[in-house]
Design an enzyme around this catalytic site. Structure first.
Site, PDB file in Angstrom:
ATOM      1  N   GLY A 104       0.837  -1.205   0.000  1.00 56.90           N
ATOM      2  CA  GLY A 104       0.000   0.000   0.000  1.00 56.90           C
ATOM      3  C   GLY A 104       0.868   1.249   0.000  1.00 56.90           C
ATOM      4  CE  LYS A 113       1.947 -13.927  -6.078  1.00 54.70           C
ATOM      5  NZ  LYS A 113       2.822 -13.286  -5.117  1.00 54.70           N
ATOM      6  CG  ASN A 155       4.290 -16.387  -0.110  1.00 54.27           C
ATOM      7  OD1 ASN A 155       3.609 -16.891   0.777  1.00 54.27           O
ATOM      8  ND2 ASN A 155       3.983 -15.229  -0.678  1.00 54.27           N
TER       9      ASN A 155
HETATM   10  N1  LIG Z   1       4.805  -6.602  -0.426  1.00 51.09           N
HETATM   11  C1  LIG Z   1       4.686  -6.765  -1.733  1.00 51.09           C
HETATM   12  O1  LIG Z   1       5.668  -6.626  -2.464  1.00 51.09           O
HETATM   13  C2  LIG Z   1       3.374  -7.102  -2.341  1.00 51.09           C
HETATM   14  C3  LIG Z   1       2.284  -7.474  -1.569  1.00 51.09           C
HETATM   15  N2  LIG Z   1       1.106  -7.801  -2.175  1.00 51.09           N
HETATM   16  C4  LIG Z   1      -0.056  -8.182  -1.375  1.00 51.09           C
HETATM   17  O2  LIG Z   1      -0.511  -7.042  -0.668  1.00 51.09           O
HETATM   18  C5  LIG Z   1      -1.116  -7.448   0.566  1.00 51.09           C
HETATM   19  C6  LIG Z   1      -0.485  -6.647   1.692  1.00 51.09           C
HETATM   20  O3  LIG Z   1       0.871  -7.039   1.773  1.00 51.09           O
HETATM   21  P1  LIG Z   1       2.011  -6.083   2.334  1.00 51.09           P
HETATM   22  O4  LIG Z   1       1.701  -4.667   2.081  1.00 51.09           O
HETATM   23  O5  LIG Z   1       3.280  -6.615   1.801  1.00 51.09           O
HETATM   24  O6  LIG Z   1       1.910  -6.363   3.906  1.00 51.09           O
HETATM   25  P2  LIG Z   1       3.042  -6.132   4.975  1.00 51.09           P
HETATM   26  O7  LIG Z   1       3.460  -7.457   5.495  1.00 51.09           O
HETATM   27  O8  LIG Z   1       4.070  -5.208   4.479  1.00 51.09           O
HETATM   28  O9  LIG Z   1       2.230  -5.369   6.110  1.00 51.09           O
HETATM   29  C7  LIG Z   1       1.331  -6.022   6.962  1.00 51.09           C
HETATM   30  C8  LIG Z   1       0.064  -5.238   6.986  1.00 51.09           C
HETATM   31  O10 LIG Z   1      -0.869  -5.909   7.822  1.00 51.09           O
HETATM   32  C9  LIG Z   1      -1.500  -4.958   8.629  1.00 51.09           C
HETATM   33  N3  LIG Z   1      -2.018  -5.554   9.835  1.00 51.09           N
HETATM   34  C10 LIG Z   1      -1.369  -6.298  10.757  1.00 51.09           C
HETATM   35  N4  LIG Z   1      -2.235  -6.693  11.706  1.00 51.09           N
HETATM   36  C11 LIG Z   1      -3.453  -6.182  11.363  1.00 51.09           C
HETATM   37  C12 LIG Z   1      -4.741  -6.260  11.925  1.00 51.09           C
HETATM   38  N5  LIG Z   1      -4.970  -6.960  13.033  1.00 51.09           N
HETATM   39  N6  LIG Z   1      -5.754  -5.615  11.288  1.00 51.09           N
HETATM   40  C13 LIG Z   1      -5.544  -4.933  10.165  1.00 51.09           C
HETATM   41  N7  LIG Z   1      -4.325  -4.827   9.577  1.00 51.09           N
HETATM   42  C14 LIG Z   1      -3.306  -5.448  10.180  1.00 51.09           C
HETATM   43  C15 LIG Z   1      -0.433  -3.965   8.908  1.00 51.09           C
HETATM   44  O11 LIG Z   1      -1.079  -2.842   9.425  1.00 51.09           O
HETATM   45  P3  LIG Z   1      -0.458  -1.382   9.531  1.00 51.09           P
HETATM   46  O12 LIG Z   1      -1.118  -0.731   8.355  1.00 51.09           O
HETATM   47  O13 LIG Z   1      -0.817  -0.713  10.745  1.00 51.09           O
HETATM   48  O14 LIG Z   1       0.979  -1.592   9.483  1.00 51.09           O
HETATM   49  C16 LIG Z   1       0.174  -3.834   7.521  1.00 51.09           C
HETATM   50  O15 LIG Z   1      -0.616  -3.014   6.695  1.00 51.09           O
HETATM   51  C17 LIG Z   1      -0.894  -8.966   0.671  1.00 51.09           C
HETATM   52  O16 LIG Z   1      -2.050  -9.627   0.251  1.00 51.09           O
HETATM   53  C18 LIG Z   1       0.254  -9.218  -0.304  1.00 51.09           C
HETATM   54  O17 LIG Z   1       0.222 -10.518  -0.845  1.00 51.09           O
HETATM   55  C19 LIG Z   1       0.947  -7.748  -3.521  1.00 51.09           C
HETATM   56  C20 LIG Z   1       1.994  -7.379  -4.328  1.00 51.09           C
HETATM   57  C21 LIG Z   1       3.281  -7.023  -3.796  1.00 51.09           C
HETATM   58  O1  LIG Z   2       3.063 -10.693  -4.715  1.00 51.79           O
HETATM   59  C1  LIG Z   2       4.239 -10.427  -4.598  1.00 51.79           C
HETATM   60  C2  LIG Z   2       5.091 -10.067  -5.747  1.00 51.79           C
HETATM   61  O2  LIG Z   2       4.349  -9.855  -6.910  1.00 51.79           O
HETATM   62  C3  LIG Z   2       4.867 -10.506  -3.261  1.00 51.79           C
HETATM   63  O3  LIG Z   2       5.203 -11.824  -2.993  1.00 51.79           O
HETATM   64  P1  LIG Z   2       5.708 -12.234  -1.526  1.00 51.79           P
HETATM   65  O4  LIG Z   2       4.532 -11.985  -0.598  1.00 51.79           O
HETATM   66  O5  LIG Z   2       6.087 -13.652  -1.599  1.00 51.79           O
HETATM   67  O6  LIG Z   2       6.846 -11.333  -1.167  1.00 51.79           O
END
Ligand SMILES: NC(=O)C1=CN([C@@H]2O[C@H](COP(=O)(O)OP(=O)(O)OC[C@H]3O[C@@H](n4cnc5c(N)ncnc54)[C@H](OP(=O)(O)O)[C@@H]3O)[C@@H](O)[C@H]2O)C=CC1
Ligand SMILES: O=C(CO)COP(=O)(O)O
Length: 360
Positions: A13, A197, A268
């Protein structure tokens, strides 16, 4: 200039919020933790999930989820799958959402587990949102580690919606000098590719760790797994109603599978490696125990959440998914990673395998 609410202050995000803010939009992120809100607002950095990346001043954070969704031109969900529905429920009565005025996009990868069993993210959200959103939600996916997107590495994404006008709206919103966004109508294929994936990447991480100590597992073996993983994604996506076979050869399919399996940023993949190299499953008695205590890992591998859903779907749809079933049995402590790795490779090759790996 548009106003955009990002529901989720994790790495992803924040990275997308940064891209949008750099394009001149006003971006507000909903973050769950106060420490994170303070870090973004006072130091222009997401110290918890995207440290070392400087954020623009027109990207701010707030703990009030309804305020973040209110009066926005666009709202984008970026929470992990486990927290998505509670977030949706909190904003459905925000006037601009209740009246269907704000287009909604989703970045979350995974399934939502409901009383009716595992469901796709968009269909579940449609159940909770006002009827205007049916067929109008936009799902955004592709090979995109936040660490790279936030640092301007050239990246491609797919914006998928049943409503092509909406997928184009998000494509235009997100397109930047370094982020190229393409449209798709195959919302089911893109969502399944994004969720499954992550499961394949856990198996890949396990295999990758074994490669370092085995005379039998090598780069070629990993590609065998990757190709079979793509096949598994297609099998389940077709059974669920994917409409476009080209999804699987696109960046949303093989592209995302490849980066998730191979990138050093992949969580992952890291989880799979640490199962073998650090025995990180030791404290957990079963997959339910793991999922109830996921925060103990210190990072969130969505594949661990997705695999239980994939298992249930495979049973319901009568599908044979050797990689996902193997990962499930490992996480559920039904079998060792070594035995499952042997079993998966044997099922992919038809060979009788009795290799052993001596870990340090
Ligand atoms: N990281 C990446 O490169 C990518 C991630 N994604 C997908 O995006 C999604 C988010 O991943 P990512 O941004 O990496 O997450 P992160 O692991 O970076 O962050 C964890 C998130 O979970 C939130 N969180 C933890 N506990 C709670 C709770 N009890 N209630 C609500 N929120 C909570 C955190 O809140 P807080 O906002 O307060 O920190 C934070 O926003 C996943 O589905 C992932 O697969 C997709 C493409 C790329
Ligand atoms: O979706 C992702 C890359 O496109 C992030 O993958 P990971 O959660 O395994 O880091």
């Amino acid at each position: 200039m548009k106003s955009i609410g990002m529901i989720g202050g994790g790495a992803w995000g924040t990275a997308i919020g940064k891209i949008l803010a750099e394009k001149g939009h006003q971006v507000q992120i909903w973050a769950y933790e106060q420490e994170l809100v303070d870090s973004i607002n006072t130091r222009q950095e997401n110290n918890l999930y995207l440290p070392g990346v400087s954020l623009p001043a027109n990207l701010t954070a707030d703990r009030d989820i309804r305020a973040v969704a209110q009066d926005k031109d666009f709202v984008i969900f970026s929470t992990p799958s486990l927290y998505l529905l509670p977030a949706v429920r909190q904003i459905v009565t925000v006037p601009n959402i209740a009246e269907g005025h704000t287009p909604l996009g989703v970045l979350t990868k995974g399934f939502v587990h409901t009383q009716r069993g595992p469901r796709l993210i968009l269909e579940t959200m449609e159940d909770y949102l006002p009827g205007f959103y049916k067929g109008n939600l936009v799902y955004i996916s592709g090979p995109s580690h936040a660490e790279e997107v936030a640092r301007g590495k050239l990246t491609g994404l797919i914006s998928a919606s049943q409503n092509p006008k909406n997928s184009i709206r998000f494509r235009e919103l997100l397109n930047s000098e370094t982020l190229m966004v393409f449209s798709s109508l195959d919302v089911i294929g893109v969502q399944i590719s994004a969720a499954v994936k992550n499961v394949v990447a856990i198996a890949f991480g396990i295999m990758d760790a074994m490669k370092e100590f085995s005379g039998t597992v090598g780069d070629n073996t990993e590609s065998l797994l990757l190709a079979a993983g793509l096949n598994e994604i297609q099998t389940i996506a077709r059974a669920m109603g994917s409409t476009h076979p080209e999804t699987f050869t696109s960046i949303a399919g093989v592209g995302d599978l490849d980066v998730t399996c191979r990138s050093i940023h992949g969580r992952n993949r890291r989880f799979g490696r640490e199962i073998v190299l650090k025995h990180i499953l030791e404290p957990f008695s079963s997959i339910d125990d793991l999922l109830s205590n996921l925060q103990e890992l210190g990072y969130l591998p969505e594949g661990a959440v997705a695999v239980a859903n994939v298992k249930e779907l495979a049973e319901r749809l009568n599908l044979k998914l050797p990689i996902s079933s193997g990962v499930f049995r490992i996480l559920n402590k039904e079998n060792t990673p070594m035995d499952e790795a042997r079993g998966i490779l044997a099922s992919l090759t038809g060979a009788r395998l009795d290799f052993h790996v001596d870990f340090p």
